[in-house]
Design a protein around this motif. Structure first.
Motif, PDB file in Angstrom:
ATOM      1  N   GLN A  35       0.796  -1.224   0.000  1.00  0.00           N
ATOM      2  CA  GLN A  35       0.000   0.000   0.000  1.00  0.00           C
ATOM      3  C   GLN A  35       0.830   1.275   0.000  1.00  0.00           C
ATOM      4  OE1 GLN A  35      -3.339  -0.153  -0.360  1.00  0.00           O
ATOM      5  NE2 GLN A  35      -2.962  -2.367  -0.546  1.00  0.00           N
ATOM      6  N   LEU A  36       2.156   1.145   0.049  1.00  0.00           N
ATOM      7  CA  LEU A  36       3.005   2.330   0.126  1.00  0.00           C
ATOM      8  C   LEU A  36       3.130   3.019  -1.230  1.00  0.00           C
ATOM      9  CD1 LEU A  36       5.846   0.998   2.470  1.00  0.00           C
ATOM     10  CD2 LEU A  36       3.775   2.264   3.086  1.00  0.00           C
ATOM     11  N   THR A  37       3.411   4.309  -1.176  1.00  0.00           N
ATOM     12  CA  THR A  37       3.403   5.128  -2.390  1.00  0.00           C
ATOM     13  C   THR A  37       4.669   4.938  -3.226  1.00  0.00           C
ATOM     14  OG1 THR A  37       4.176   6.950  -0.985  1.00  0.00           O
ATOM     15  CG2 THR A  37       1.839   6.906  -1.549  1.00  0.00           C
ATOM     16  N   LYS A  38       4.717   3.801  -3.874  1.00  0.00           N
ATOM     17  CA  LYS A  38       5.827   3.439  -4.760  1.00  0.00           C
ATOM     18  C   LYS A  38       5.419   2.212  -5.570  1.00  0.00           C
ATOM     19  CE  LYS A  38       7.935   0.434  -1.302  1.00  0.00           C
ATOM     20  NZ  LYS A  38       7.538  -0.793  -2.006  1.00  0.00           N
ATOM     21  N   PRO A  39       6.034   2.003  -6.702  1.00  0.00           N
ATOM     22  CA  PRO A  39       5.772   0.773  -7.443  1.00  0.00           C
ATOM     23  C   PRO A  39       6.247  -0.445  -6.649  1.00  0.00           C
ATOM     24  CG  PRO A  39       6.840   2.406  -8.841  1.00  0.00           C
ATOM     25  CD  PRO A  39       6.923   2.920  -7.440  1.00  0.00           C
ATOM     26  N   PRO A  40       5.567  -1.582  -6.765  1.00  0.00           N
ATOM     27  CA  PRO A  40       5.980  -2.783  -6.045  1.00  0.00           C
ATOM     28  C   PRO A  40       7.428  -3.164  -6.353  1.00  0.00           C
ATOM     29  CG  PRO A  40       3.816  -3.099  -7.023  1.00  0.00           C
ATOM     30  CD  PRO A  40       4.341  -1.802  -7.568  1.00  0.00           C
ATOM     31  N   GLY A  41       8.199  -3.415  -5.309  1.00  0.00           N
ATOM     32  CA  GLY A  41       9.579  -3.850  -5.479  1.00  0.00           C
ATOM     33  C   GLY A  41      10.562  -2.771  -5.858  1.00  0.00           C
ATOM     34  N   LEU A  43      12.028  -0.445  -4.220  1.00  0.00           N
ATOM     35  CA  LEU A  43      13.129  -0.175  -3.300  1.00  0.00           C
ATOM     36  C   LEU A  43      14.078  -1.365  -3.189  1.00  0.00           C
ATOM     37  CD1 LEU A  43      11.521   1.892  -0.405  1.00  0.00           C
ATOM     38  CD2 LEU A  43      13.119   2.661  -2.167  1.00  0.00           C
ATOM     39  N   GLY A  44      13.863  -2.363  -4.019  1.00  0.00           N
ATOM     40  CA  GLY A  44      14.809  -3.471  -4.118  1.00  0.00           C
ATOM     41  C   GLY A  44      15.109  -4.130  -2.791  1.00  0.00           C
ATOM     42  N   ARG A  45      16.391  -4.263  -2.477  1.00  0.00           N
ATOM     43  CA  ARG A  45      16.781  -4.995  -1.288  1.00  0.00           C
ATOM     44  C   ARG A  45      16.412  -4.274   0.005  1.00  0.00           C
ATOM     45  NH1 ARG A  45      22.612  -8.050  -0.166  1.00  0.00           N
ATOM     46  NH2 ARG A  45      21.817  -9.310   1.566  1.00  0.00           N
ATOM     47  N   LEU A  46      16.141  -2.974  -0.069  1.00  0.00           N
ATOM     48  CA  LEU A  46      15.664  -2.276   1.123  1.00  0.00           C
ATOM     49  C   LEU A  46      14.368  -2.900   1.632  1.00  0.00           C
ATOM     50  CD1 LEU A  46      16.286   1.524   0.414  1.00  0.00           C
ATOM     51  CD2 LEU A  46      17.738  -0.092   1.650  1.00  0.00           C
ATOM     52  N   GLU A  47      13.529  -3.348   0.722  1.00  0.00           N
ATOM     53  CA  GLU A  47      12.283  -3.995   1.124  1.00  0.00           C
ATOM     54  C   GLU A  47      12.560  -5.323   1.814  1.00  0.00           C
ATOM     55  OE1 GLU A  47       9.520  -4.131  -2.147  1.00  0.00           O
ATOM     56  OE2 GLU A  47       9.923  -2.043  -2.701  1.00  0.00           O
ATOM     57  N   ASP A  48      13.559  -6.033   1.353  1.00  0.00           N
ATOM     58  CA  ASP A  48      13.956  -7.289   2.003  1.00  0.00           C
ATOM     59  C   ASP A  48      14.480  -7.024   3.411  1.00  0.00           C
ATOM     60  OD1 ASP A  48      13.328  -8.615  -0.366  1.00  0.00           O
ATOM     61  OD2 ASP A  48      15.409  -8.543  -1.092  1.00  0.00           O
ATOM     62  N   LEU A  49      15.239  -5.947   3.565  1.00  0.00           N
ATOM     63  CA  LEU A  49      15.821  -5.643   4.870  1.00  0.00           C
ATOM     64  C   LEU A  49      14.746  -5.301   5.900  1.00  0.00           C
ATOM     65  CD1 LEU A  49      18.919  -3.483   3.847  1.00  0.00           C
ATOM     66  CD2 LEU A  49      18.899  -5.875   4.585  1.00  0.00           C
ATOM     67  N   SER A  50      13.766  -4.497   5.517  1.00  0.00           N
ATOM     68  CA  SER A  50      12.708  -4.163   6.473  1.00  0.00           C
ATOM     69  C   SER A  50      11.867  -5.393   6.805  1.00  0.00           C
ATOM     70  CB  SER A  50      11.828  -3.028   5.935  1.00  0.00           C
ATOM     71  OG  SER A  50      11.267  -3.344   4.681  1.00  0.00           O
ATOM     72  N   GLU A  51      11.707  -6.289   5.848  1.00  0.00           N
ATOM     73  CA  GLU A  51      10.986  -7.536   6.123  1.00  0.00           C
ATOM     74  C   GLU A  51      11.783  -8.429   7.068  1.00  0.00           C
ATOM     75  OE1 GLU A  51       9.770 -11.366   3.475  1.00  0.00           O
ATOM     76  OE2 GLU A  51       8.836  -9.452   2.894  1.00  0.00           O
ATOM     77  N   TRP A  52      13.090  -8.455   6.881  1.00  0.00           N
ATOM     78  CA  TRP A  52      13.966  -9.225   7.762  1.00  0.00           C
ATOM     79  C   TRP A  52      13.847  -8.725   9.204  1.00  0.00           C
ATOM     80  CZ3 TRP A  52      18.891  -6.925   9.418  1.00  0.00           C
ATOM     81  CH2 TRP A  52      19.692  -7.796  10.173  1.00  0.00           C
ATOM     82  N   VAL A  53      13.867  -7.421   9.393  1.00  0.00           N
ATOM     83  CA  VAL A  53      13.718  -6.870  10.731  1.00  0.00           C
ATOM     84  C   VAL A  53      12.349  -7.211  11.305  1.00  0.00           C
ATOM     85  CG1 VAL A  53      13.574  -4.736  12.085  1.00  0.00           C
ATOM     86  CG2 VAL A  53      15.379  -5.009  10.376  1.00  0.00           C
ATOM     87  N   ALA A  54      11.308  -7.039  10.520  1.00  0.00           N
ATOM     88  CA  ALA A  54       9.950  -7.327  10.995  1.00  0.00           C
ATOM     89  C   ALA A  54       9.803  -8.782  11.404  1.00  0.00           C
ATOM     90  CB  ALA A  54       8.937  -6.978   9.911  1.00  0.00           C
ATOM     91  N   GLY A  55      10.416  -9.673  10.648  1.00  0.00           N
ATOM     92  CA  GLY A  55      10.295 -11.090  10.946  1.00  0.00           C
ATOM     93  C   GLY A  55      10.886 -11.475  12.289  1.00  0.00           C
ATOM     94  N   TRP A  56      11.905 -10.745  12.733  1.00  0.00           N
ATOM     95  CA  TRP A  56      12.535 -11.081  14.007  1.00  0.00           C
ATOM     96  C   TRP A  56      12.075 -10.194  15.144  1.00  0.00           C
ATOM     97  CZ3 TRP A  56      14.355 -15.668  14.378  1.00  0.00           C
ATOM     98  CH2 TRP A  56      14.799 -16.323  13.225  1.00  0.00           C
ATOM     99  N   ARG A  57      11.699  -8.950  14.854  1.00  0.00           N
ATOM    100  CA  ARG A  57      11.289  -8.042  15.924  1.00  0.00           C
ATOM    101  C   ARG A  57       9.784  -7.913  16.069  1.00  0.00           C
ATOM    102  NH1 ARG A  57      13.825  -8.109  19.628  1.00  0.00           N
ATOM    103  NH2 ARG A  57      13.151  -6.105  20.413  1.00  0.00           N
ATOM    104  N   GLY A  58       9.030  -8.350  15.059  1.00  0.00           N
ATOM    105  CA  GLY A  58       7.582  -8.199  15.097  1.00  0.00           C
ATOM    106  C   GLY A  58       7.098  -6.964  14.362  1.00  0.00           C
ATOM    107  N   SER A  59       8.005  -6.021  14.112  1.00  0.00           N
ATOM    108  CA  SER A  59       7.690  -4.827  13.327  1.00  0.00           C
ATOM    109  C   SER A  59       8.991  -4.300  12.746  1.00  0.00           C
ATOM    110  CB  SER A  59       7.020  -3.747  14.182  1.00  0.00           C
ATOM    111  OG  SER A  59       7.925  -3.251  15.151  1.00  0.00           O
TER     112      SER A  59
END
Length: 339
Positions: A35-41, A43-59
């Protein structure tokens, strides 16, 4: 866990029961990402990094990042494997405390905390070319001590080290874990010439011969040809996993500590990000063997956690993009053609 020491069997039990990433948090992160204001994908690996953090911290939120630098001294320096004397390790720890090192500047630039752990610097480990670095009790106790890096409840850990001679030790660990010729793993470290590199490879070869027949178990490799900072980093990696804290690994030396756990159980590093590929030639080889993709390559080989700290700045930016960016609805931006 207590810093009083853990038997190797307890460490193995711990590795066999490590928690996994939070799949529900990852799903929630992906739903917001869409839902963020950008085309899907975009931000490249930045999107992977925020997902990695969320997966371990919960957000995907980083509030208390810290760089941990473990400093140790090595008996193998008596073999002339570094152009710098062993005393430089203690001198650099003093430099860290006074704010004069490269890692201090990077931490200041990215608003990162810094902890430096002095691992009995007055008592070098055994010379690995002729004897074990540590006995099992010392090694296990140092692993447990490394777990104290999680005191204060950081939500991102950057793993670094300091120790004259520790690129020789790292090369020995890699050689014992992954095989090959010692010359495949040694590099210039703090500035060896060709003759120095040849001598360094010979020292590693002697270590392999000295400990031959005792290098099948990764923890035994750690105690025989490792060092205190390597054992402490193993402990920090394990503690981060048990407390669900994402962890960023620095360069050639820190990766050698991670390789101990990888050899025991590859999934033990699922919560880890490898910051960079260093200028030490054996580092890219080790990352390839472990199937790890570093975040960047800047020709760095300083240690001190400098590459990991730079990566933490990128991780913080990735998380800020995810949590701070407006959604299409919030910004009144159409998210598809004609809508």
């Amino acid at each position: 866990m207590s810093a009083s020491g853990l038997p190797f069997d307890d460490i193995r039990d711990l590795i066999a029961n490590l928690p996994s990433a939070d799949r529900a948090a990852i799903r929630a992160k992906r739903e917001r990402e869409a839902q963020l204001t950008k085309p899907p994908g975009s931000l490249g690996r930045l999107e992977d990094l925020s997902e990695w953090v969320a997966g371990w911290r919960g957000s995907a939120t980083i509030l208390r990042p810290v760089v941990t630098v473990f400093a140790g001294t090595h008996g193998v320096t008596k073999q002339g494997v570094s152009p710098y004397p062993s005393e430089v390790t203690q001198q650099m720890v003093t430099n860290f405390a006074s704010g004069g090192a490269a890692i201090n500047q990077i931490c200041a630039a990215y608003d990162l905390g810094l902890k430096v752990f002095d691992l009995a610097l007055d008592y070098p480990t055994g010379d690995i070319s002729v004897e074990p670095a540590m006995d099992e009790k010392t090694c296990a106790a140092t692993i447990a001590y490394g777990m104290e890096a999680l005191a204060g409840e950081p939500d991102l850990i950057c793993l670094g080290e300091m120790g004259i001679g520790n690129t020789t030790v790292a090369a020995a660990i890699y050689c014992a874990l992954f095989g090959g010729d010692p010359a495949d793993w040694v590099g210039p470290g703090t500035g060896l010439d060709d003759a120095g590199l040849k001598h360094k490879a010979e020292v590693v070869a002697r270590a392999m011969e000295t400990h031959k027949g005792h290098l099948k178990d990764p923890l035994e490799i750690l105690r025989r040809v490792g060092g205190r900072e390597f054992a402490a980093m193993v402990g920090a990696i394990l503690a981060a996993r048990t407390q669900r804290v994402p962890l960023v690994i620095d360069g050639f030396v820190a990766t050698a500590a991670a390789a101990i756990l990888h050899k025991m159980e590859p999934s033990a590093l699922d919560h880890c990000l490898f910051a960079h590929v260093s200028a030490e030639p054996g580092h890219i080889k080790a990352l390839s063997v472990m199937d790890k993709v570093p975040l960047f390559a800047l020709g760095m080989r300083l240690g001190e956690g400098t590459g990991a700290a730079l990566a933490a700045g990128i991780v913080k930016a990735a998380c800020q993009c995810h949590t701070g960016m407006a959604t299409f609805d919030q910004a009144a931006v159409s998210n598809k053609a004609g809508t």
